[in-house]
Design a protein around this motif. Structure first.
Motif, short mmCIF file in Angstrom:
data_model
loop_
_atom_site.label_atom_id
_atom_site.label_comp_id
_atom_site.label_asym_id
_atom_site.label_seq_id
_atom_site.Cartn_x
_atom_site.Cartn_y
_atom_site.Cartn_z
N LYS A 129 -4.85 -4.84 -2.84
CA LYS A 129 -5.54 -3.92 -3.75
C LYS A 129 -5.80 -2.56 -3.11
N ILE A 130 -5.85 -2.54 -1.76
CA ILE A 130 -6.17 -1.28 -1.06
C ILE A 130 -4.94 -0.40 -0.88
N LEU A 131 -3.75 -0.95 -1.15
CA LEU A 131 -2.53 -0.17 -0.96
C LEU A 131 -2.39 0.88 -2.05
N PRO A 132 -1.84 2.05 -1.71
CA PRO A 132 -1.81 3.16 -2.67
C PRO A 132 -0.91 2.94 -3.87
N PHE A 133 0.20 2.27 -3.74
CA PHE A 133 1.12 2.10 -4.87
C PHE A 133 1.00 0.72 -5.51
N VAL A 134 0.98 -0.31 -4.69
CA VAL A 134 0.95 -1.68 -5.20
C VAL A 134 -0.43 -2.06 -5.70
N GLY A 135 -1.47 -1.48 -5.08
CA GLY A 135 -2.84 -1.86 -5.37
C GLY A 135 -3.21 -1.89 -6.85
N PRO A 136 -2.94 -0.83 -7.63
CA PRO A 136 -3.32 -0.84 -9.04
C PRO A 136 -2.70 -1.97 -9.84
#
Length: 675
Positions: A129-136
């Motif tokens: 969830k904290i990753l910029p692209f995969v998170g959302p």
């Protein structure tokens, strides 16, 4: 120094190593000069420890290998659980379509188990969830799973709640359904009595279902549709997400507002004491602001959910007793003419001029109270669509003294036979001749003394048939009644303020709603065009443009069509007064297509654009309004469209940038579009 001496005896010269040679200057030397190399203070290079570096790289490689394997395993696990969940959801869908409660219960339980397993596996990727692209996307998956969990739990509560009413809803497989405990011949009236008595037991369960519905709506609303593609592998993705979000919000509001309606249903049905209602028959084939021309009325008593037979009367007979005292709106005076040439005061039959049914009925009820009709508990308006919906469910019926009625299409009017008979009975024209000596009428058209007396016996026969239906026809009858309610073919105005609020919030009061966003309500009034609305249709196109600063400019185009020929009976030139209700403070830029128009004005908390035009048989009329909204938008655009009662689902097209949406407006509709 080295000195070379000549040997006297010839031969090799001698070298004197001791003799110093003189220093020569100004002459070039053949010796290679000595080059002094500048010495720098250079630190020695450290020796590379190759063993330690290899260990670091090995650890990194091991970490990424483990990380990769972990994610592959987790993803595979999630995939497996997802496949099982999808399978159980498909099985649940099949069970729901079969209308078998036992299978639905099993499907819900199995889906709940598989959903739990899926959510457990899904937690292993929460770190993403904290990753910029995969998170959302990971967050969206969590929102969807949480909503699904609440949905399954709500479904389990619903199944338990509706089990006693399974035969009423057309469901099978219930454990000892109370309504079916007697016989299949148990009447609709018995079932209604049971439902009303069990309402107190339903209310706590409604609270539980409402809480689950709120959870579902809160979770689903956090998913951003615009981050998903329009189409993937031939399937619509983004629009489907938006549809689900809209449906969830609508159902959630329906459940929340349904509780007050259930709480007040015993009052409406006279469970504590008898209630008396005036039934207003609105002819939607002659459209007026609240659903149709008020053509007839009846007084109906309801006692413990039992409806007494009614007798109908012509609204003109009631109007003949009324002394007009309120000035009529200008369009009525100008275009209806007739009685308004003699007096410009408003007649009873034209008092449903406000598009808000409650506002119109306040005026109407105040007027009829002066005629001794004030001792009632409310007014219920119905139109011809209710008749056809009920007859579709019941089948053909006979009305003593008037013949048989059905929804079979009559070729003379290309309309249901029941509509043809009602219009034939009421609209026979001809001269009226009085005896000059006695003053008695000696010649007049058939039924001219009470053109609408057929409506009462017809309604009595429909009610008698409806309440005597066997359980096999109950689901279709229930659907016909519910459809008529939500599509505004039945409207309530109850004098008790608490009950009226519950009715209005549930969408049965014909109210013009307050709304925080864009708003649209198109309201037509037939001012003397016979029954041309039987054939007239309209297409509504909204082209919305949003500027860089958030300014919203709209072009509203309404295309009216009448494909049928003039027949001298039902279809003729249709003079129409159209009003378009938009957010208060909107600025009209231009309008086209109207024969006459007024300046914009405010009414019911909205700004109104209005005018007059005529639609001819086999003709087309196009009306256009271009206007600017009084507010700006940024991230989201919201629009509420309210349907005019009595209309039957006109086609609407909404365009905003790349977004385009088309639908038939069967009931009020809210749209939310991300920008």
């Amino acid at each position: 120094m080295i000195n070379i001496m000549q040997n006297d005896g010839g031969g090799l010269p001698k070298i004197n190593l001791d003799e110093k040679l003189p220093i020569q200057t100004g002459e070039s030397s053949i010796l290679v000069p000595k080059i002094e190399v500048l010495q720098e203070n250079v630190s020695p290079q450290p020796q590379v420890k190759s063993g330690k570096t290899k260990k670091v790289w090995l650890m990194v490689l091991i970490f990424f290998s483990v990380f990769l394997i972990y994610n592959l395993v987790v993803c595979f696990l999630i995939y497996q659980k997802g496949v099982k969940l999808a399978t159980s959801l498909n099985q649940l869908s099949v069970a729901a379509q079969s209308k078998d409660l036992a299978k639905i219960k099993v499907g819900l339980d199995q889906t709940n188990i598989n959903l739990g397993n899926f959510r457990t596996a899904y937690k292993f990727i929460f770190w993403a969830k904290i990753l910029p692209f995969v998170g959302p996307y990971v967050k969206d998956g969590d929102h969807a799973a949480t909503a699904a969990k609440a949905g399954i739990e709500a479904g389990q509560i619903v199944v338990t709640t509706i089990e006693p009413y399974s035969d009423l809803l057309g469901l099978q497989g219930g454990v000892s359904p109370i309504l079916g405990a007697k016989t299949g011949e148990q009447t609709t009236q018995d079932r209604i009595d049971f439902i009303i008595k069990t309402i107190p037991d339903l209310l706590p369960k409604i609270d539980s279902i409402s809480a689950k519905a709120k959870t579902i709506n809160d979770e689903i609303s956090q998913i951003v549709p615009n981050r998903y593609p329009e189409v993937y592998k031939g399937k619509k993705i983004r629009s489907q997400i938006k549809t689900i979000q809209g449906l969830v919000e609508e159902v959630s509001g329906f459940i929340v507002n349904g509780k007050p309606m259930l709480e007040n249903a015993p009052y409406i049905l006279g469970m504590d004491s008898p209630r008396t209602y005036m039934i207003l028959f609105q002819n939607d084939k002659e459209i007026r602001p609240t659903g149709g021309f008020m053509t007839a009325y009846a007084m109906m008593k309801v006692d413990k959910a039992k409806f007494e037979p009614v007798s109908s009367n012509d609204i003109y007979n009631l109007d003949a007793q009324y002394k007009p005292s309120i000035r009529a709106p200008e369009p009525i005076i100008k275009y209806i003419k007739g009685p308004y040439i003699l007096s410009q005061n408003l007649r009873l039959r034209d008092m449903n001029w406000s598009p808000d049914f409650g506002v119109s009925m306040q005026t109407f009820s105040s007027a009829i109270s002066k005629l001794g009709l004030g001792n009632i508990d409310g007014i219920i308006a119905v139109d011809t669509q209710l008749l056809t919906n009920l007859l579709d469910a019941i089948g053909p019926i006979g009305v003593p003294g008037f013949g048989n009625f059905s929804t079979k299409i009559d070729p003379e009017c290309s309309c249901p036979q029941v509509i043809h008979e009602l219009e034939s009975f009421a609209d026979i024209e001809g001269p009226i001749i009085w005896d000059p000596l006695t003053g008695k009428i000696i010649l007049r058209p058939p039924n001219s003394d009470n053109r609408k007396r057929i409506i009462g016996p017809l309604m009595n026969s429909i009610l008698a048939n409806a309440f005597g239906q066997p359980k096999e026809k109950l689901p279709a009858l229930f659907e016909a009644g519910f459809k008529s309610l939500i599509e505004k073919h039945v409207l309530f105005y109850i004098f008790d303020p608490k009950v009226e609020t519950a009715v209005s919030d549930f969408g049965l009061g014909g109210t013009i709603r307050n709304y925080d966003g864009d708003y649209l309500h198109v309201n037509d009034a037939n001012l003397g065009g016979r029954k041309s609305n039987l054939y007239a249709t309209e297409d509504v196109n909204q082209d919305i443009k949003i500027g860089s600063d958030g300014t919203v400019t709209k072009t509203l185009t309404i295309t009216y069509k009448n494909p049928m020929k003039q027949d001298g009976w039902l279809n003729s030139v249709l003079p129409t007064w159209v009003r378009v209700y938009v957010p208060q403070g909107s600025t009209l830029i231009t309008s086209e297509g109207l024969d006459a128009k007024t300046d914009p004005y405010d009414d019911l908390g909205k700004t109104v654009f209005a005018g007059f035009f005529q639609l001819r048989p086999e003709g087309v009329s196009k009306i256009t309004f271009e206007y600017k909204l009084p507010f700006k938008v940024s991230k989201n655009y919201k629009l509420l469209i309210q349907k005019q009662p009595g209309t039957d689902g006109f086609l609407y097209l909404i365009k905003l940038g790349k977004h385009s949406e088309e639908f038939y407006l069967k009931t009020d509709k809210e749209l939310k579009i991300g920008l």
